[in-house]
Design an enzyme around this catalytic site. Structure first.
Site, PDB file in Angstrom:
ATOM      1  CB  CYS A   1       3.015   7.519   3.198  1.00  0.00           C
ATOM      2  SG  CYS A   1       3.414   6.272   4.416  1.00  0.00           S
TER       3      CYS A   1
ATOM      4  CB  CYS B   1       6.246  -2.660  15.937  1.00  0.00           C
ATOM      5  SG  CYS B   1       7.897  -2.167  15.401  1.00  0.00           S
TER       6      CYS B   1
ATOM      7  CB  CYS C   1       7.129  -5.308   8.440  1.00  0.00           C
ATOM      8  SG  CYS C   1       8.395  -4.228   9.158  1.00  0.00           S
TER       9      CYS C   1
ATOM     10  CD  GLU D   1      -2.828  -1.353   2.326  1.00  0.00           C
ATOM     11  OE1 GLU D   1      -3.830  -2.061   2.186  1.00  0.00           O
ATOM     12  OE2 GLU D   1      -2.520  -0.830   3.408  1.00  0.00           O
TER      13      GLU D   1
ATOM     14  CB  CYS E   1       1.274   5.808  11.227  1.00  0.00           C
ATOM     15  SG  CYS E   1       2.322   7.045  10.557  1.00  0.00           S
TER      16      CYS E   1
HETATM   17  N1  SAH Z   1       9.521   0.449   9.675  1.00  0.00           N
HETATM   18  C1  SAH Z   1       9.635   1.860   9.627  1.00  0.00           C
HETATM   19  C2  SAH Z   1       8.602   2.579   8.768  1.00  0.00           C
HETATM   20  C3  SAH Z   1       7.169   2.117   8.838  1.00  0.00           C
HETATM   21  S1  SAH Z   1       6.163   2.557  10.199  1.00  0.00           S
HETATM   22  C4  SAH Z   1       9.648   2.432  11.013  1.00  0.00           C
HETATM   23  O1  SAH Z   1       9.474   1.683  11.957  1.00  0.00           O
HETATM   24  O2  SAH Z   1       9.885   3.618  11.171  1.00  0.00           O
HETATM   25  C5  SAH Z   1       5.910   4.280  10.146  1.00  0.00           C
HETATM   26  C6  SAH Z   1       5.616   4.867  11.533  1.00  0.00           C
HETATM   27  O3  SAH Z   1       4.320   4.506  12.018  1.00  0.00           O
HETATM   28  C7  SAH Z   1       6.600   4.391  12.580  1.00  0.00           C
HETATM   29  O4  SAH Z   1       6.991   5.471  13.376  1.00  0.00           O
HETATM   30  C8  SAH Z   1       5.748   3.440  13.391  1.00  0.00           C
HETATM   31  O5  SAH Z   1       6.262   3.258  14.668  1.00  0.00           O
HETATM   32  C9  SAH Z   1       4.415   4.121  13.367  1.00  0.00           C
HETATM   33  N2  SAH Z   1       3.279   3.268  13.703  1.00  0.00           N
HETATM   34  C10 SAH Z   1       3.179   1.943  13.524  1.00  0.00           C
HETATM   35  N3  SAH Z   1       1.972   1.512  13.951  1.00  0.00           N
HETATM   36  C11 SAH Z   1       1.307   2.591  14.398  1.00  0.00           C
HETATM   37  C12 SAH Z   1      -0.007   2.800  14.929  1.00  0.00           C
HETATM   38  N4  SAH Z   1      -0.854   1.803  15.073  1.00  0.00           N
HETATM   39  N5  SAH Z   1      -0.345   4.061  15.257  1.00  0.00           N
HETATM   40  C13 SAH Z   1       0.491   5.102  15.074  1.00  0.00           C
HETATM   41  N6  SAH Z   1       1.735   4.962  14.572  1.00  0.00           N
HETATM   42  C14 SAH Z   1       2.135   3.728  14.243  1.00  0.00           C
END
Ligand code: SAH
Length: 346
Positions: free
Chosen positions: A107, A118, A114, A94, A339
């Site tokens: 974005c 997380c 991934c 996406e 995000c």
């Molecule tokens: N893997 C990379 C880029 C993808 S995530 C990274 O970790 O930076 C992009 C951003 O969204 C990251 O800061 C991540 O921590 C955040 N993110 C992931 N899940 C989220 C959620 N449910 N709510 C808000 N931010 C989130």
């Protein structure tokens, strides 16, 4: 059989020139085709109107153009556009267009699924299926640039690698894509308008510093206390904060480029004074910006956004320590484009 042919966009310009020479043709034909592939965004050899029919056929016999297909497009009522991007092997990632007053941000995704785990992120549940190729990253940007011209009447202005995947786990391809995005023979965008967001892979952050990259770095920190960070981002066990911090110090010493930290404050997880104090200690060695991101709930309710007083405490303490703070409101929530919500639901 068609899939066995090589993707022509895996070739450098020189390789393409050599290919034409090896076919008894002129090397400059390689330049023409290269221009069609990259600056003119050809999806098909038949689009290449200043190339003879025979040459187009010859290309067709030897290569494919594995162009992405923008499959479904959802538009949010705040103007955000979410693309489901179909790859040549049928997998889907996406990408999102995020409009703001004076800019349009793309974005983009760097992996299918991934590599990381997380707990608060919908994409991590997909696991990593494969890395995206440079042209698949580039194509997402071109598609959003076109949408920006169509819907916003202006070209794309910024790119963030905050879609699916961990860009530093696909570093070589991300770099190749950025080279193409910034190249005058590609999109000619300034690298200062590109941000690569990472959960923090220390070795690659150091490599980026050595490579003297010109784009910006954002680190998804979420906690500056190892125990807490490992509980929500388990790979922190492998790449603990001390290693991340050492890599960031190295990055700053080489680039003198400000570091942005992305940070969500969750109720009962990182909403106490000790959490913000640890954050200050972690980032005060260099000019820093902390981007407080609103939490976008993913289905299971394990994580909840902390109330406003916790956010206000963070802002007060960070500002008192001369750390820039911004609060980022989510965009495109109604279409799961915010995000951490990218999980191929649609
Ligand atoms: N893997 C990379 C880029 C993808 S995530 C990274 O970790 O930076 C992009 C951003 O969204 C990251 O800061 C991540 O921590 C955040 N993110 C992931 N899940 C989220 C959620 N449910 N709510 C808000 N931010 C989130």
């Amino acid at each position: 059989m068609a899939n066995k042919k090589k993707d022509v966009r895996a070739l450098t310009k020189d390789q393409l020139r050599n290919f034409f020479e090896s076919q008894g043709d002129k090397a400059f034909r390689g330049n023409q085709v290269y221009e069609w592939l990259w600056s003119k965004g050809a999806h098909d050899f038949d689009d290449m109107t200043n190339v003879s029919k025979e040459t187009r056929q010859m290309l067709e016999d030897n290569f494919v153009i594995n162009h992405i297909k923008v499959d479904t497009m959802q538009r949010s009522n705040d103007g955000t556009v979410k693309n489901a991007v179909q790859l040549h092997d049928g997998l889907v990632v996406e990408s999102v267009l995020i409009p703001a007053k004076n800019r349009t941000t793309a974005c983009v995704s760097s992996q299918v699924g991934c590599s990381l785990d997380c707990l608060f992120c919908a994409t991590s549940r997909l696991k990593r299926m494969r890395n995206l190729n440079p042209d698949e990253i580039y194509d997402q940007v071109v598609a959003i640039d076109n949408q920006s011209r169509l819907y916003q009447d202006r070209p794309l202005s910024n790119i963030v690698f905050m879609g699916m995947g961990e860009p530093l786990m696909n570093y070589n391809n991300v770099i190749k894509a950025i080279d193409k995005i910034t190249d005058v023979e590609g999109l000619g965008m300034s690298p200062r308008r590109i941000t690569v967001s990472t959960s923090g892979v220390p070795k690659i952050i150091k490599k980026m510093a050595d490579d003297e990259v010109k784009f910006k770095l954002a680190v998804s920190l979420h906690s500056a206390i190892d125990e807490v960070r490992t509980s929500i981002m388990p790979f922190n066990e492998t790449f603990p904060l001390a290693d991340l911090r050492a890599a960031l110090e190295y990055w700053y010493s080489k680039t003198k480029s400000r570091i942005t930290y992305e940070y969500v404050i969750w109720k009962g997880i990182n909403d106490k004074r000790k959490d913000v104090d640890a954050l200050v200690q972690f980032c005060k060695f260099a000019p820093s910006k902390v981007n407080l991101i609103e939490y976008n709930p993913i289905d299971d309710g394990q994580f909840q956004q902390a109330p406003d007083d916790a956010i206000n405490m963070y802002v007060k303490v960070l500002e008192a320590n001369n750390i820039t703070v911004t609060i980022r409101r989510s965009r495109g929530k109604d279409i799961d484009a915010a995000c951490g919500q990218l999980a191929n639901k649609s």
